[in-house]
Design a protein around this motif. Structure first.
Motif, PDB file in Angstrom:
ATOM      1  N   GLU A 221      15.999  -6.748  -0.757  1.00 18.73           N
ATOM      2  CA  GLU A 221      16.111  -6.978  -2.193  1.00 18.73           C
ATOM      3  C   GLU A 221      14.836  -6.629  -2.943  1.00 18.73           C
ATOM      4  O   GLU A 221      14.884  -6.047  -4.041  1.00 18.73           O
ATOM      5  CB  GLU A 221      16.495  -8.436  -2.464  1.00 18.73           C
ATOM      6  CG  GLU A 221      16.673  -8.745  -3.937  1.00 18.73           C
ATOM      7  CD  GLU A 221      17.203 -10.149  -4.195  1.00 18.73           C
ATOM      8  OE1 GLU A 221      17.177 -10.583  -5.371  1.00 18.73           O
ATOM      9  OE2 GLU A 221      17.633 -10.803  -3.230  1.00 18.73           O
ATOM     10  N   ALA A 222      13.685  -6.952  -2.368  1.00 15.67           N
ATOM     11  CA  ALA A 222      12.420  -6.655  -3.049  1.00 15.67           C
ATOM     12  C   ALA A 222      12.252  -5.152  -3.245  1.00 15.67           C
ATOM     13  O   ALA A 222      11.802  -4.690  -4.304  1.00 15.67           O
ATOM     14  CB  ALA A 222      11.250  -7.219  -2.253  1.00 15.67           C
ATOM     15  N   ALA A 223      12.622  -4.390  -2.229  1.00 15.18           N
ATOM     16  CA  ALA A 223      12.507  -2.927  -2.333  1.00 15.18           C
ATOM     17  C   ALA A 223      13.487  -2.374  -3.361  1.00 15.18           C
ATOM     18  O   ALA A 223      13.177  -1.410  -4.079  1.00 15.18           O
ATOM     19  CB  ALA A 223      12.739  -2.287  -0.974  1.00 15.18           C
TER      20      ALA A 223
ATOM     21  N   SER B 243      12.759  -0.660 -10.826  1.00 12.30           N
ATOM     22  CA  SER B 243      11.676  -0.690 -11.813  1.00 12.30           C
ATOM     23  C   SER B 243      11.043   0.679 -11.991  1.00 12.30           C
ATOM     24  O   SER B 243      10.752   1.104 -13.111  1.00 12.30           O
ATOM     25  CB  SER B 243      10.611  -1.712 -11.392  1.00 12.30           C
ATOM     26  OG  SER B 243      11.120  -3.018 -11.419  1.00 12.30           O
ATOM     27  N   ARG B 244      10.840   1.390 -10.876  1.00  7.59           N
ATOM     28  CA  ARG B 244      10.265   2.740 -10.974  1.00  7.59           C
ATOM     29  C   ARG B 244      11.199   3.677 -11.731  1.00  7.59           C
ATOM     30  O   ARG B 244      10.750   4.478 -12.568  1.00  7.59           O
ATOM     31  CB  ARG B 244       9.992   3.300  -9.569  1.00  7.59           C
ATOM     32  CG  ARG B 244       8.819   2.667  -8.859  1.00  7.59           C
ATOM     33  CD  ARG B 244       8.339   3.538  -7.704  1.00  7.59           C
ATOM     34  NE  ARG B 244       9.415   3.855  -6.780  1.00  7.59           N
ATOM     35  CZ  ARG B 244       9.782   3.084  -5.764  1.00  7.59           C
ATOM     36  NH1 ARG B 244       9.166   1.915  -5.554  1.00  7.59           N
ATOM     37  NH2 ARG B 244      10.753   3.454  -4.954  1.00  7.59           N
ATOM     38  N   LEU B 245      12.490   3.605 -11.429  1.00 14.41           N
ATOM     39  CA  LEU B 245      13.452   4.472 -12.107  1.00 14.41           C
ATOM     40  C   LEU B 245      13.556   4.124 -13.592  1.00 14.41           C
ATOM     41  O   LEU B 245      13.751   5.004 -14.436  1.00 14.41           O
ATOM     42  CB  LEU B 245      14.825   4.357 -11.442  1.00 14.41           C
ATOM     43  CG  LEU B 245      14.926   4.992 -10.057  1.00 14.41           C
ATOM     44  CD1 LEU B 245      16.221   4.587  -9.369  1.00 14.41           C
ATOM     45  CD2 LEU B 245      14.828   6.511 -10.151  1.00 14.41           C
TER      46      LEU B 245
ATOM     47  N   LEU C 141      16.809   5.029 -15.612  1.00 14.65           N
ATOM     48  CA  LEU C 141      17.712   3.900 -15.787  1.00 14.65           C
ATOM     49  C   LEU C 141      17.332   3.122 -17.039  1.00 14.65           C
ATOM     50  O   LEU C 141      16.172   3.086 -17.432  1.00 14.65           O
ATOM     51  CB  LEU C 141      17.648   2.956 -14.573  1.00 14.65           C
ATOM     52  CG  LEU C 141      18.159   3.486 -13.235  1.00 14.65           C
ATOM     53  CD1 LEU C 141      18.017   2.413 -12.159  1.00 14.65           C
ATOM     54  CD2 LEU C 141      19.605   3.946 -13.337  1.00 14.65           C
ATOM     55  N   GLU C 142      18.349   2.487 -17.630  1.00 15.55           N
ATOM     56  CA  GLU C 142      18.140   1.638 -18.800  1.00 15.55           C
ATOM     57  C   GLU C 142      18.803   0.289 -18.562  1.00 15.55           C
ATOM     58  O   GLU C 142      19.901   0.209 -17.994  1.00 15.55           O
ATOM     59  CB  GLU C 142      18.743   2.299 -20.046  1.00 15.55           C
ATOM     60  CG  GLU C 142      18.097   3.632 -20.400  1.00 15.55           C
ATOM     61  CD  GLU C 142      18.794   4.326 -21.558  1.00 15.55           C
ATOM     62  OE1 GLU C 142      19.902   3.846 -21.952  1.00 15.55           O
ATOM     63  OE2 GLU C 142      18.262   5.326 -22.060  1.00 15.55           O
ATOM     64  N   SER C 143      18.131  -0.789 -18.998  1.00 17.22           N
ATOM     65  CA  SER C 143      18.697  -2.134 -18.847  1.00 17.22           C
ATOM     66  C   SER C 143      19.918  -2.295 -19.750  1.00 17.22           C
ATOM     67  O   SER C 143      19.922  -1.853 -20.902  1.00 17.22           O
ATOM     68  CB  SER C 143      17.654  -3.196 -19.215  1.00 17.22           C
ATOM     69  OG  SER C 143      16.531  -3.117 -18.375  1.00 17.22           O
TER      70      SER C 143
END
Length: 261
Positions: free
Chosen positions: A31-33, A39-41, A47-49
């Motif tokens: 999960e951490a990875a 986050s990097r993407l 990516l967008e929230s």
């Protein structure tokens, strides 16, 4: 990105955080990875929230959607050029003060399968022309480049040697061999009549498409006559087609089940 490319479209290219964590967990990613990769993407603009109801998640950005849509044709319908097709040359000059753009340009040309004739002259089969024009427009890099249609005027054996240098076809052949070693056993299991659970099909499907996506962007798609006599790319393409045809359905069932929870 393979997961978004394969399964994101069913809901407007949106996946919940919980689904991403579960699906990537099936692939052995903790999960951490997953959260770090997301986050990097997000920082890179891919990516967008976006929340749907009470579910937090992410959708593809407009530029990421365009990239995946353009890439789908190459991934599933990779072309091999003919000897009479000609070449496309991209000649570029980027000021030292804008070296980041130079790096981006070289990275994107490599991703499209271009080989470097020299530091500022890059070459690909003629059919790549539309893809490179779209990339340059999308990244606002067209003003740094000149694009030419060209023919190679020396004899074919010399061109075959140049192709070997420009694209390091020996390294590419080794990558195809590794691809076959990793994924041909799944074909053999299916041919023996073994049934894969849906989650197994999902894992095998994502892995073969991820490995193939990396390969197909390294392969320039030059004419077969210009490639080494021992060439595993054709068999690798057949393995990809077989696995995609047989795994896509059960893999999609697994994703639908995860998303419904």
């Amino acid at each position: 990105m393979t997961i978004y490319g394969l399964y994101g479209g069913a809901s407007g290219n949106w996946l919940s955080v919980a689904s991403l964590v579960h699906l990537l967990g099936d692939l052995g990613v903790d999960e951490a990875a997953v959260r770090s990769a997301v986050s990097r993407l997000k920082r890179s603009g891919m990516l967008e929230s976006k929340s749907l109801g009470r579910a937090a998640g992410y959708c593809l950005s407009d530029s990421a959607e365009v990239m995946l849509r353009n890439g789908r044709e190459r991934v599933f319908h990779a072309r091999r050029a003919t000897l009479d097709e000609g070449w496309v040359l991209v000649v570029f000059s980027v000021p030292e003060s804008e070296r980041a753009k130079r790096h981006t340009l070289r990275t994107e040309l490599t991703r499209l399968g271009f080989g470097a004739v020299s530091s500022g002259v890059w070459i690909a089969p003629g059919h790549v022309h539309d893809e490179v024009e779209a990339m340059l427009a999308r990244l606002h890099l067209r003003s740094y480049t000149d694009i030419f249609r060209s023919d190679y005027l020396s004899v074919a054996p010399d061109l075959a040697e140049k192709v070997r240098i420009w694209w390091d076809t020996e390294s590419l052949q080794a990558m195809y061999v590794r691809f076959l070693a990793a994924h041909r056993p799944v074909v053999e299991r299916l041919e023996r009549g073994e049934t894969l659970f849906d989650v197994e099909a999902f894992v095998a499907h994502v892995r073969v498409l991820t490995d193939w996506r990396r390969l197909v962007y390294r392969d320039p798609g030059v004419a077969r006559a210009l490639l080494p006599a021992k060439w595993s790319g054709t068999e690798a393409s057949e393995v990809l087609d077989e696995l995609h045809a047989r795994l896509a359905g059960p893999a999609r069932r697994h994703v639908a089940q995860v998303r419904s929870r």
